[in-house]
Design a protein around this motif. Sequence first.
Motif, PDB file in Angstrom:
ATOM      1  N   LEU A 266       0.814  -1.215   0.000  1.00  0.00           N
ATOM      2  CA  LEU A 266       0.000   0.000   0.000  1.00  0.00           C
ATOM      3  C   LEU A 266       0.848   1.265   0.000  1.00  0.00           C
ATOM      4  N   SER A 267       0.470   2.184  -0.866  1.00  0.00           N
ATOM      5  CA  SER A 267       1.062   3.522  -0.849  1.00  0.00           C
ATOM      6  C   SER A 267       0.460   4.276   0.330  1.00  0.00           C
ATOM      7  N   PRO A 268       1.029   5.423   0.728  1.00  0.00           N
ATOM      8  CA  PRO A 268       0.425   6.208   1.823  1.00  0.00           C
ATOM      9  C   PRO A 268      -1.042   6.556   1.547  1.00  0.00           C
ATOM     10  N   ALA A 272      -4.326   5.317   3.722  1.00  0.00           N
ATOM     11  CA  ALA A 272      -5.316   6.272   4.257  1.00  0.00           C
ATOM     12  C   ALA A 272      -6.732   5.861   3.841  1.00  0.00           C
ATOM     13  N   LEU A 273      -6.880   5.391   2.584  1.00  0.00           N
ATOM     14  CA  LEU A 273      -8.188   4.951   2.089  1.00  0.00           C
ATOM     15  C   LEU A 273      -8.665   3.721   2.858  1.00  0.00           C
ATOM     16  N   ALA A 274      -7.733   2.773   3.083  1.00  0.00           N
ATOM     17  CA  ALA A 274      -8.078   1.552   3.836  1.00  0.00           C
ATOM     18  C   ALA A 274      -8.513   1.894   5.260  1.00  0.00           C
ATOM     19  N   HIS A 350     -10.287  -0.843  -2.399  1.00  0.00           N
ATOM     20  CA  HIS A 350     -10.308   0.251  -1.417  1.00  0.00           C
ATOM     21  C   HIS A 350      -9.105   0.057  -0.494  1.00  0.00           C
ATOM     22  N   GLY A 351      -7.910   0.428  -0.955  1.00  0.00           N
ATOM     23  CA  GLY A 351      -6.705   0.138  -0.172  1.00  0.00           C
ATOM     24  C   GLY A 351      -6.420  -1.347  -0.247  1.00  0.00           C
TER      25      GLY A 351
END
Length: 411
Positions: A266-268, A272-274, A350-351
């Motif tokens: 996961l990117s930052p 955040a989305l997750a 979603h993440g």
Amino acid sequence: MKSKKFYIPLLIFFLSVFSVFGQTRKQLEAQRKKLNKEIKQVNALLFNEKKKEKNALENLKDINKKIEVRAQLISTINSEAKILSKEITDNETKLKKLNKNLADLKKDYADMIFKSYKSKSQQSRTMFLLSSQNFYQAYKRLEYMKQYTSFRKTQGENIIVQTNIVKKLNDSLLYQKTVKDTLILSEKRQKEQIEGDRKDQEQLITTIKKKENKYKKSLQNKIKEEKKIVAKIDKKIKEEIARANRIAREKLKNKPKTVKKNEFILSPEAKALATKFELNKGKLPWPVSEGIIVRKFGKQPHPTFPGITVNGTGLHIVTKKGLSAEAIFNGVVLNILVSSEGRKNILIQHGNYISSYNNLENTYVKKGDKIKTGQKIGQIFTDKVSNKTKLIFVLFKNTTRLNPSSWILRR
């Protein structure tokens, strides 16, 4: 003479008890309305459309759903009626106490008026003051007359207040008795209807037993086919995670990233989305604007054939013909899968979470599209044989299936 203090504690007690019961009854009333709505949906979505081909097993499943909801409604109505009966009994007891208190207040007030009448002349009051032995006694007598007048006024006000309380409680009792009578009538109607449903259920069970081997074989074949589809989806999700991670590693050339197998890097922004997705657990919208759940998540015994287990990989939601699936949260279209029959399955990321919308006839989005919460993403397929429009909604965290009922709003 009785003062205001006589009935105030009784009033507070009455209001507090009534409030506690009211809250409980309100919850049951809300549940009753919800179940009535669900019965209407069951009738509209499972029974209004004529099936082109008779399938006793499918019909039995529909009847079982109707009986299940109706039985819940009868239980709720019964509980609500019991609480109302207790409220009525308690309030009748309180009404007797309030009426007695009102009678006492009126008697005290009448006594005061009579005594006041006997000594109402100005001369009597003057003589009462002049007959004092000293100035202090005269002062005390004057104060007493003032207090007596004030108290008489207060008692008159108390009678008005008490009369209003009694009237309101009387009105409340009449309303409660009407509601109870309506509930009893409603329960009777539901019991009559459930008896009719059970007769249909028995007939279907008899029909199925006559051709048990045929239906069993058909069911087992269907379960096998579902397992194959599930395995294909699982494989595709693993491939998509691997593909997404290869792209992520290329972007992180100078920052080696270790990650567990079959888990998203996961990117930052994705993290955040997750996180936002997790914070909305239990508050996410439904993937369709209207519908009823006909199969829940997890393994469950088949209602007709003992020994056969049905596995719900997500939620099977029957809805109205022509409706579209709607995204439950912001995300990106990870992929669109197509079955051998041409049904589409949209996967939205979603993440490190994935929402899956299966059994679509048409899609309005494509791979890589950014999606917003509530966005329509594809039209749900309507079966030409059963005339049912059904969405299969599945939720993943990486490759692990989650129970969608725990994440979406309760209806």
